[in-house]
Motif scaffolding. Sequence first.
Motif, PDB file in Angstrom:
ATOM      1  N   LEU A  63       4.511   9.977  -7.689  1.00  0.00           N
ATOM      2  CA  LEU A  63       4.085  11.221  -8.087  1.00  0.00           C
ATOM      3  C   LEU A  63       2.879  12.054  -9.304  1.00  0.00           C
ATOM      4  CD1 LEU A  63       7.758  12.268  -7.759  1.00  0.00           C
ATOM      5  CD2 LEU A  63       6.075  13.068  -6.209  1.00  0.00           C
ATOM      6  N   ASP A  64       3.256  11.312 -10.184  1.00  0.00           N
ATOM      7  CA  ASP A  64       2.084  11.193 -11.271  1.00  0.00           C
ATOM      8  C   ASP A  64       0.989  11.004 -11.121  1.00  0.00           C
ATOM      9  OD1 ASP A  64       2.306  11.878 -14.847  1.00  0.00           O
ATOM     10  OD2 ASP A  64       0.305   9.929 -13.564  1.00  0.00           O
ATOM     11  N   LEU A  65       0.536   9.951 -10.246  1.00  0.00           N
ATOM     12  CA  LEU A  65      -0.259   9.165  -9.901  1.00  0.00           C
ATOM     13  C   LEU A  65      -1.062  10.985  -8.667  1.00  0.00           C
ATOM     14  CD1 LEU A  65      -0.829   5.652  -9.323  1.00  0.00           C
ATOM     15  CD2 LEU A  65      -2.975   6.716  -9.770  1.00  0.00           C
ATOM     16  N   LEU A  66      -0.350  10.722  -7.479  1.00  0.00           N
ATOM     17  CA  LEU A  66      -0.421  11.919  -6.942  1.00  0.00           C
ATOM     18  C   LEU A  66      -1.247  13.825  -7.681  1.00  0.00           C
ATOM     19  CD1 LEU A  66       1.120  10.930  -3.651  1.00  0.00           C
ATOM     20  CD2 LEU A  66      -0.929   9.993  -4.330  1.00  0.00           C
ATOM     21  N   ASP A  67      -0.343  14.175  -8.445  1.00  0.00           N
ATOM     22  CA  ASP A  67      -0.429  15.152  -8.881  1.00  0.00           C
ATOM     23  C   ASP A  67      -1.901  14.675  -9.542  1.00  0.00           C
ATOM     24  OD1 ASP A  67       1.696  16.241  -7.248  1.00  0.00           O
ATOM     25  OD2 ASP A  67       2.756  15.677  -9.382  1.00  0.00           O
ATOM     26  N   GLY A  68      -1.986  14.025 -10.271  1.00  0.00           N
ATOM     27  CA  GLY A  68      -3.103  14.118 -11.583  1.00  0.00           C
ATOM     28  C   GLY A  68      -4.618  14.329 -11.423  1.00  0.00           C
ATOM     29  N   LEU A 117       1.399  -1.202  -0.218  1.00  0.00           N
ATOM     30  CA  LEU A 117       0.073   0.164  -0.091  1.00  0.00           C
ATOM     31  C   LEU A 117       1.079   1.326  -0.165  1.00  0.00           C
ATOM     32  CD1 LEU A 117      -2.634   0.214   2.338  1.00  0.00           C
ATOM     33  CD2 LEU A 117      -3.162  -0.889   0.080  1.00  0.00           C
ATOM     34  N   ILE A 118       0.608   2.038  -1.057  1.00  0.00           N
ATOM     35  CA  ILE A 118       1.981   3.139  -1.055  1.00  0.00           C
ATOM     36  C   ILE A 118       1.042   4.628  -1.485  1.00  0.00           C
ATOM     37  CG2 ILE A 118       3.502   1.811  -2.469  1.00  0.00           C
ATOM     38  CD1 ILE A 118       2.579   2.895  -4.869  1.00  0.00           C
ATOM     39  N   GLY A 119       1.135   5.538  -0.823  1.00  0.00           N
ATOM     40  CA  GLY A 119       0.189   6.690  -0.840  1.00  0.00           C
ATOM     41  C   GLY A 119       1.397   7.386   0.220  1.00  0.00           C
ATOM     42  N   ALA A 120       0.660   8.881  -0.469  1.00  0.00           N
ATOM     43  CA  ALA A 120       1.227  10.158   0.574  1.00  0.00           C
ATOM     44  C   ALA A 120       0.746   9.539   2.497  1.00  0.00           C
ATOM     45  CB  ALA A 120       0.826  11.283  -0.049  1.00  0.00           C
ATOM     46  N   ASN A 121       1.218  10.898   3.120  1.00  0.00           N
ATOM     47  CA  ASN A 121       0.830  10.955   4.442  1.00  0.00           C
ATOM     48  C   ASN A 121      -0.560  10.964   4.563  1.00  0.00           C
ATOM     49  OD1 ASN A 121       3.113  10.111   6.006  1.00  0.00           O
ATOM     50  ND2 ASN A 121       3.842  12.985   5.989  1.00  0.00           N
ATOM     51  N   GLY A 122      -1.808  10.414   5.097  1.00  0.00           N
ATOM     52  CA  GLY A 122      -2.473  11.007   5.605  1.00  0.00           C
ATOM     53  C   GLY A 122      -4.043  10.054   3.975  1.00  0.00           C
ATOM     54  N   ALA A 123      -3.313   9.386   3.294  1.00  0.00           N
ATOM     55  CA  ALA A 123      -3.838   8.496   2.175  1.00  0.00           C
ATOM     56  C   ALA A 123      -5.057   7.760   2.800  1.00  0.00           C
ATOM     57  CB  ALA A 123      -3.117   7.770   1.572  1.00  0.00           C
TER      58      ALA A 123
END
Lengths: 245, 334
Positions: free
Chosen positions: B310-315, B49-55
């Motif tokens: 990064l592309d996913l989180l920005d998009g 499971l990946i993602g930024a903090n608070g995901a």
Amino acid sequence: MTTSFGRLLKVELKLMLRDPLVLTFVFVFPVLTMLIIGGSFGTKPQPSFANVNPAHWYVASYLTVVIAATGLVMLPVHLASYRERGVLRRFAAAGFPRWSFALAQLVVGLVAVATASTVELGVAAPVYGIPALHELWRVALGIGLGAVAFVSIGVLLGTLLPSARAAQAVGLLLFFPSFLLGAGGPPPDALPHAMRSIANLLPLSQVTAAIRDPWLGTGPGSASLIAVAILAAASTVLAARRARL
Amino acid sequence: MCSRRPTAIVAAMLTNNVVTVRGLQKCYGRRKVVDGVDLDVLEGEVVGLIGANGAGKTTTVECIQGLRRPDAGMLRVLGLDPARDAERLRPLIGSQLQDSALPDRLRVAEAVELFSPRRTGDGEALLEQFGLGERRRSAFASLSGGERQRLFLVLALLGRPRLVILDELTQGLDPSVRRNVWAAVSQLRNEGTTVLLVTHELGDAEALCDRVVAMRAGRILDSGPPAELVDRHARRATIRFGLQDVAASDALLEELRDVAGVDLVERDGQRATVYGDRSAIAHVGAALVRNCSVPADLSVQIPTLEDALLDLLDGPEAPLPSDNHDQRLIGAMR
């Protein structure tokens, strides 16, 4: 002991003996203060001490100091520290049943009271002597119910207070007035009326009266024993509800 | 609890799923931290499971472990409901939790004894494997950050659990210990243990995971094998080199524009930059060799999982991949 509760209890008992706060407050402080104050008023019976030997008065009173130190200082700090640092989450994730930690703390608290009381009496015996027990079963009941009440209060405080520092601050704030007015300070008859009224309201004063009066033969302590029994029942129910953690 | 796609739920439960999550929702106060997560972890898989903090990653695994009760949704772990069957389930799960500790004065060997559900004797072997054999009598408070992480991993692996959940596994570990931990996770996979990894360290996910699930704001953005996610979302591969023969450069660059996989060729003075997919790297290399102009300063930047994330989180939010997954499961039932 191979059950999860057994393993937890074994570890918690070991940790109790390695904790400087426990060693200081539960084992050393009551003995040291009992030795100092027990020798301050001589051994001749005095009216303000219900006409008993003041040293014996304090020997009988100081078991309650051990109970208060365990319930108001040791357990709240220990439990709040575990909650704050995620130790309880780790226990829960490892499969320790929710009740097992609270029960382990209850047992550890009672063992601490029993051990520290034995140490206190062991030190008092050669110095002041142990006063004769007038009503053994009432004294035993007072010690047992008082210990359960204060250990439960300790578990309750530990589950309510947000951090170890908060628990230490609140615990000490509750402990010292209780200690001075309800167990280890001047005798009630030496206190001004207002202060005596306040002292009578303190739970620790009730526990002290429930133990000391039948021990020294200065009264049956029935009203105090009933009050302590009610306190033990109420605090245990509340602690059990909160300790579902 | 959940009325969504009942056929898919039954299908998921009949396959060899170790973890099945459908429509998971969890709020803290008014803040929704997990918002309709669907997740399947098959037996023997290593899923990240990946993602930024608070995901919502940690909350999701805490619900899977039975440490938090979901507000809505359906969860099955090894066929059990984590909230209802917590006491039966937890001995089957090994957990390495984020932001947790042990009592300061607890010694390493005592921790192993305390957390061993059965006397399997694997604690000693695990302590040796993770370089803690000499620290058996050390108190938890005296361990370094890396030693603490290794001890948590040892505790998670005690008793050979069927599902291992590792939250921020390699946080604070030096590179050599990190490799040691990677080897341990690979060994778990080889032994058929299912692993659910929660991580910020995308190197961990890329090296260890069969499949990664990218989350943002409590929802799943996309999932798949790391290489597939990189192909779908990462920026292009970039090839840079200096132009040696200025006269022949225009012809070379023109040729490269027609090479398979190349999207764009740029020239900046004596430097050329070629963008394309991963296959373009080989084709451009071959073209340079054919033209006898292999540059000494050739550099290649390969897209990574970090680029993809990064592309996913920005998009903009991608459609939930679970719909496709459910279709696959329904297909498998037929």
